[in-house]
Design an enzyme around this catalytic site. Structure first.
Site, PDB file in Angstrom:
ATOM      1  N   GLU A 146      40.395  50.358  23.169  1.00  0.00           N
ATOM      2  CA  GLU A 146      41.688  50.311  22.942  1.00  0.00           C
ATOM      3  C   GLU A 146      41.744  49.642  21.720  1.00  0.00           C
ATOM      4  O   GLU A 146      42.938  49.337  21.453  1.00  0.00           O
ATOM      5  CB  GLU A 146      41.887  49.442  24.297  1.00  0.00           C
ATOM      6  CG  GLU A 146      43.826  49.270  24.114  1.00  0.00           C
ATOM      7  CD  GLU A 146      43.997  48.345  25.482  1.00  0.00           C
ATOM      8  OE1 GLU A 146      45.515  48.530  25.692  1.00  0.00           O
ATOM      9  OE2 GLU A 146      43.493  48.156  26.398  1.00  0.00           O
TER      10      GLU A 146
ATOM     11  N   ASP B 168      39.644  46.947  28.819  1.00  0.00           N
ATOM     12  CA  ASP B 168      41.074  47.457  29.024  1.00  0.00           C
ATOM     13  C   ASP B 168      40.905  48.201  31.241  1.00  0.00           C
ATOM     14  O   ASP B 168      40.143  48.585  31.226  1.00  0.00           O
ATOM     15  CB  ASP B 168      41.308  48.823  28.780  1.00  0.00           C
ATOM     16  CG  ASP B 168      42.801  49.546  29.092  1.00  0.00           C
ATOM     17  OD1 ASP B 168      43.328  48.838  29.616  1.00  0.00           O
ATOM     18  OD2 ASP B 168      42.896  50.879  28.954  1.00  0.00           O
TER      19      ASP B 168
ATOM     20  N   LYS C 283      37.998  44.599  22.872  1.00  0.00           N
ATOM     21  CA  LYS C 283      39.266  44.966  23.829  1.00  0.00           C
ATOM     22  C   LYS C 283      38.981  45.582  24.996  1.00  0.00           C
ATOM     23  O   LYS C 283      38.758  46.894  24.622  1.00  0.00           O
ATOM     24  CB  LYS C 283      40.224  44.443  23.013  1.00  0.00           C
ATOM     25  CG  LYS C 283      41.904  44.191  24.532  1.00  0.00           C
ATOM     26  CD  LYS C 283      43.008  45.695  23.686  1.00  0.00           C
ATOM     27  CE  LYS C 283      44.028  44.343  24.712  1.00  0.00           C
ATOM     28  NZ  LYS C 283      44.253  44.918  26.063  1.00  0.00           N
TER      29      LYS C 283
END
Length: 346
Positions: free
Chosen positions: A206, A66, A64
């Site tokens: 994250e 960010d 993921k």
């Protein structure tokens, strides 16, 4: 320009990079097919938040990222870089624009995330904001990279009804793995979801994204993509603040609200995460929004209320029993043009 290092590989030997599964190269002698009109804009597919990774062979995983969600449109007349809300930010990402023009394709739409990497190769939202001049800033970022994870249009063909596996096949042929340019491939990682999440958390990332291998590209938050976070991070409206004589810029605490239907409800405050630069920029914006009419019911005697115009990205660990954020930390302001969704409570 020297490029920051890539994120450390997860669940592998330290000297072996994370790789996507091998793909056969695209056949250049493919038949001529009717051309599809190129969309002016595509509403993005959004990931649904889950607490645990899904099970089953039909799910694939990625890191993921960010940053700011963007789509890169490579058109016969040039390149357009659009935010999630549809605003044209081409001028703010000149390096990504140049890299898009160099890709070996006549027309394409790439979906991905603009990020700035720290010294350990991890995406840092605060560094990205600084490179753009903060919320409402107009600076051109010279350090942002584009991590692309989907291909929606390719050489005259709309791919949105194709399975993810087919779209990734073409994307990996267009943007090679292990590239070090300003457009890089967000690689699929073939691993157990629980182990991958644990590895991502150990490396200070994250979280991870899970995607259905056989799903078409559908706009909205429909469950084809899932996000599983190491630490919760969401967007909240700033409805006030408390002054301090010792804190940076005199901000002792930001007062935050989430959406509940058409109203805003107070969900607590945040007093950490500020640095010398963002604190003074934030205080200047807050002073210009002071009002006597609170946007949410806040039981704080020292509260100074502001108009609900600013949206803050907040990292937090959990919720209290009475609906307040626990161990919250300020990450930065979201830009209006980023179209960030404010957290909604039941």
């Amino acid at each position: 320009m020297t490029k920051p290092p890539k994120p450390k590989p997860l669940l592998r030997d330290a000297d072996k990079p994370v790789r996507s599964r091998p793909r056969k190269p695209r056949d250049p002698a493919q038949p001529n097919l009717p051309l599809d009109p190129m969309p002016e804009r595509v509403e993005p597919c959004l990931a649904l938040l889950k607490t645990r990774p899904p099970k089953g062979d039909n799910w694939v995983y990625e890191i993921k990222w960010d940053g700011y969600r963007l789509s890169v449109h490579i058109e016969p007349t040039g390149v357009r870089i659009l935010t999630r809300g549809g605003h044209d930010w081409t001028s703010r990402f000149p390096a990504i624009e140049r890299a898009a023009k160099e890709l070996p394709v006549a027309t394409a739409i790439l979906d991905g995330e603009a990020v700035v990497l720290d010294g350990q190769g991890r995406p840092d939202f605060g560094l990205l904001q600084q490179s753009l001049g903060g919320r409402g800033g107009k600076k051109r970022s010279s350090t942002a990279l584009f991590m692309t994870f989907d291909l929606l249009y390719f050489d005259g063909h709309d791919l949105r009804n194709s399975e993810l596996g087919m779209r990734r096949h073409l994307l990996e042929d267009l943007v090679p793995a292990e590239g070090q340019g300003d457009i890089r491939l967000s690689e699929e990682i073939d691993a157990d979801g629980d182990q991958l999440l644990a590895g991502a958390c150990r490396h200070g990332l994250e979280g991870i994204i899970a995607k259905r291998r056989d799903a078409p590209y559908r706009s909205g938050r429909l469950g084809d993509w899932l996000k599983i976070k190491c630490v919760q991070s969401d967007s909240f409206v700033i409805v006030g603040f408390e002054r301090s004589t010792v804190a940076r810029a005199g901000i002792g605490r930001l007062l935050l609200a989430a959406r509940k239907g058409k109203k805003l409800v107070y969900v607590g405050g945040v007093g950490t995460g500020f640095n010398q630069r963002n604190a003074y920029e934030l205080r200047e914006k807050l002073d210009g929004l002071i009002t006597s009419m609170p946007a949410a019911s806040v039981d704080r005697k020292e509260a100074i209320f502001v108009k609900p115009k600013l949206i803050a990205e907040i990292e937090y660990r959990a919720w209290t029993d009475d609906g307040k954020l626990r161990h919250a930390s300020y990450k930065g302001l979201r830009d209006v043009q980023d179209n960030a969704a404010v957290y909604e409570v039941d």
